[in-house]
Scaffold this active site. Structure first.
Site, PDB file in Angstrom:
ATOM      1  N   CYS A 131      55.203  36.932  31.490  1.00  0.00           N
ATOM      2  CA  CYS A 131      54.758  36.933  32.889  1.00  0.00           C
ATOM      3  C   CYS A 131      53.844  35.767  33.235  1.00  0.00           C
ATOM      4  O   CYS A 131      53.870  35.272  34.363  1.00  0.00           O
ATOM      5  CB  CYS A 131      54.082  38.258  33.236  1.00  0.00           C
ATOM      6  SG  CYS A 131      52.588  38.620  32.301  1.00  0.00           S
ATOM      7  N   LYS A 139      51.852  51.749  28.630  1.00  0.00           N
ATOM      8  CA  LYS A 139      51.254  50.822  29.579  1.00  0.00           C
ATOM      9  C   LYS A 139      51.684  51.226  30.981  1.00  0.00           C
ATOM     10  O   LYS A 139      52.870  51.156  31.326  1.00  0.00           O
ATOM     11  CB  LYS A 139      51.693  49.386  29.281  1.00  0.00           C
ATOM     12  CG  LYS A 139      51.108  48.340  30.232  1.00  0.00           C
ATOM     13  CD  LYS A 139      51.586  46.946  29.846  1.00  0.00           C
ATOM     14  CE  LYS A 139      51.050  45.889  30.792  1.00  0.00           C
ATOM     15  NZ  LYS A 139      51.534  44.532  30.439  1.00  0.00           N
ATOM     16  N   ARG A 161      55.878  45.731  39.176  1.00  0.00           N
ATOM     17  CA  ARG A 161      56.335  46.005  37.810  1.00  0.00           C
ATOM     18  C   ARG A 161      56.573  47.493  37.564  1.00  0.00           C
ATOM     19  O   ARG A 161      56.644  47.926  36.415  1.00  0.00           O
ATOM     20  CB  ARG A 161      55.318  45.433  36.807  1.00  0.00           C
ATOM     21  CG  ARG A 161      55.171  43.920  36.934  1.00  0.00           C
ATOM     22  CD  ARG A 161      54.352  43.318  35.804  1.00  0.00           C
ATOM     23  NE  ARG A 161      54.323  41.875  35.962  1.00  0.00           N
ATOM     24  CZ  ARG A 161      53.217  41.145  36.073  1.00  0.00           C
ATOM     25  NH1 ARG A 161      52.034  41.735  36.021  1.00  0.00           N
ATOM     26  NH2 ARG A 161      53.271  39.847  36.216  1.00  0.00           N
ATOM     27  N   GLU A 186      57.361  57.043  24.804  1.00  0.00           N
ATOM     28  CA  GLU A 186      57.264  55.587  24.638  1.00  0.00           C
ATOM     29  C   GLU A 186      56.599  55.238  23.306  1.00  0.00           C
ATOM     30  O   GLU A 186      57.038  54.323  22.595  1.00  0.00           O
ATOM     31  CB  GLU A 186      56.454  54.981  25.791  1.00  0.00           C
ATOM     32  CG  GLU A 186      57.072  55.160  27.169  1.00  0.00           C
ATOM     33  CD  GLU A 186      58.091  54.085  27.515  1.00  0.00           C
ATOM     34  OE1 GLU A 186      58.414  53.266  26.631  1.00  0.00           O
ATOM     35  OE2 GLU A 186      58.549  54.069  28.675  1.00  0.00           O
ATOM     36  N   LYS A 228      47.118  51.723  27.875  1.00  0.00           N
ATOM     37  CA  LYS A 228      46.544  50.773  28.828  1.00  0.00           C
ATOM     38  C   LYS A 228      46.911  51.215  30.247  1.00  0.00           C
ATOM     39  O   LYS A 228      48.092  51.501  30.498  1.00  0.00           O
ATOM     40  CB  LYS A 228      47.100  49.366  28.561  1.00  0.00           C
ATOM     41  CG  LYS A 228      46.595  48.295  29.516  1.00  0.00           C
ATOM     42  CD  LYS A 228      47.283  46.963  29.246  1.00  0.00           C
ATOM     43  CE  LYS A 228      46.781  45.897  30.231  1.00  0.00           C
ATOM     44  NZ  LYS A 228      47.459  44.610  30.040  1.00  0.00           N
ATOM     45  N   TYR A 255      36.368  43.460  27.771  1.00  0.00           N
ATOM     46  CA  TYR A 255      35.629  42.251  28.118  1.00  0.00           C
ATOM     47  C   TYR A 255      34.134  42.436  27.863  1.00  0.00           C
ATOM     48  O   TYR A 255      33.373  41.481  27.944  1.00  0.00           O
ATOM     49  CB  TYR A 255      35.893  41.896  29.590  1.00  0.00           C
ATOM     50  CG  TYR A 255      37.364  41.729  29.868  1.00  0.00           C
ATOM     51  CD1 TYR A 255      38.035  40.569  29.505  1.00  0.00           C
ATOM     52  CD2 TYR A 255      38.110  42.762  30.444  1.00  0.00           C
ATOM     53  CE1 TYR A 255      39.401  40.431  29.725  1.00  0.00           C
ATOM     54  CE2 TYR A 255      39.475  42.629  30.665  1.00  0.00           C
ATOM     55  CZ  TYR A 255      40.108  41.469  30.301  1.00  0.00           C
ATOM     56  OH  TYR A 255      41.463  41.342  30.499  1.00  0.00           O
TER      57      TYR A 255
END
Length: 326
Positions: A120, A193, A215, A231, A246, A312
């Protein structure tokens, strides 16, 4: 009457009774790598986060190691002029992420390096695979993801992390790596995700917003639970060594269910850009103490079953837990 308050009397007692621990070794720091030299530019959409050229990346990883964080996740960020429909810069010889992996591996052989594998950020349409008539082509995209993973393996990465959410991506990557002699390169799969509005600041940071549509046709519907377990099971069957949920903070129930269903599989959670920026905004508005709110959310993620947390806040969290007994 049981005296539960005895375990809450003072900080030392509370620390002794704490059931969940958080350590610097549990944290994974994401990095955004750009071409050039001497670059450390603030990312407007991600307060406190920067774009790094490889040389400045090494400086930052060095300071991160000093506080005990030894795991990193690399994303390449390229100029729009280099993007095309096939995302060729993702797997070109000596691509940006390859160069970063080699440099970190040479300077810090003990650091665990994870590389994101998705098209992407390299396609001019911003989708995670090849596109025809505005439809993402699943099977046709798998060889390109495998080629991207192979380029990172050749550079010395520890884990490749396929994040495109295309069916069969883990199997395609595992087969290609094994065929080329990289059986020991492991796979951290973005297994559950979700299609989330919390990715916005990240997409601004890497320039990966879709040029059309969204998406939702290949990421998960946030209303679904059982699909997540399916999944994960599929990725494990295809050869994933670690799995991921996520986003993290708004999917704590999914984390818990995945850990219960796959207790022996290392589980990572990604505290994504929007979740991070919510706390930044709340702290800037003076309505929360940033450090305490950060730790509370990270402990919630760990308590829900995550073995590793991509965040982060890795640096700030490591400093906080090192200076206390968390």
């Amino acid at each position: 009457m049981q005296r539960f308050r005895d375990a809450r009397i003072d900080q030392a007692v509370r620390d002794r009774h704490a059931e969940i621990r958080l350590a610097a070794a549990d944290l994974i720091q994401p990095y955004f790598v750009v071409a050039g030299n001497g670059i450390k530019h603030p990312i407007p959409s991600l307060a406190g986060v920067h774009h790094f050229s490889v040389d400045r990346l090494l400086e930052d990883v060095g300071t991160l190691r000093e506080i005990g964080v030894s795991k990193i996740l690399l994303f390449g960020v390229i100029e729009d002029a280099l993007k095309n429909a096939q995302g060729t810069q993702a797997y070109a010889p000596n691509n940006l992420v390859e160069l970063a992996i080699r440099a970190v591996r040479q300077a810090f052989p003990e650091v665990l390096i994870v590389s994101d594998v998705c098209l992407c950020g390299y396609t001019d349409h911003g989708h995670c695979g090849l596109v025809s008539r505005n439809i993402v082509l699943n099977d046709e995209s798998l060889p390109l993801l495998a080629e991207m993973a192979l380029s990172h393996a050749r550079a010395g990465v520890d884990f490749v992390a396929p994040s495109a959410m295309l069916d069969g991506q883990v199997s395609a990557i595992r087969q290609r790596l094994d065929m080329e002699g990289f059986e020991r390169t492991r796979i951290l799969a973005y297994s559950a995700k979700y299609a989330s509005d919390f990715y916005g600041p990240f997409r601004n940071a890497v320039g990966s917003a879709p040029a059309f549509g969204d998406r939702k046709t290949y990421q998960m519907d946030f209303r679904n639970v059982s699909q997540a377990l399916g999944e994960v099971a599929a990725d494990v069957d295809e050869g994933a060594d670690w799995v991921m949920v996520k986003p993290a903070l708004v999917y704590l129930d999914i984390l818990c269910r995945v850990k219960q269903a796959f207790p022996d599989r290392p589980l990572a959670a990604y505290q994504v850009s929007g979740e991070y920026m919510m706390m930044k905004a709340a702290a800037a508005a003076g309505v929360v103490d940033e450090t305490r709110a950060m730790l509370e959310t990270l402990f919630a993620i760990k308590r829900s079953g995550a073995d590793y947390i991509i965040t982060y806040y890795a640096r700030q969290a490591a400093e906080a837990v090192t200076s206390s007994c968390c």
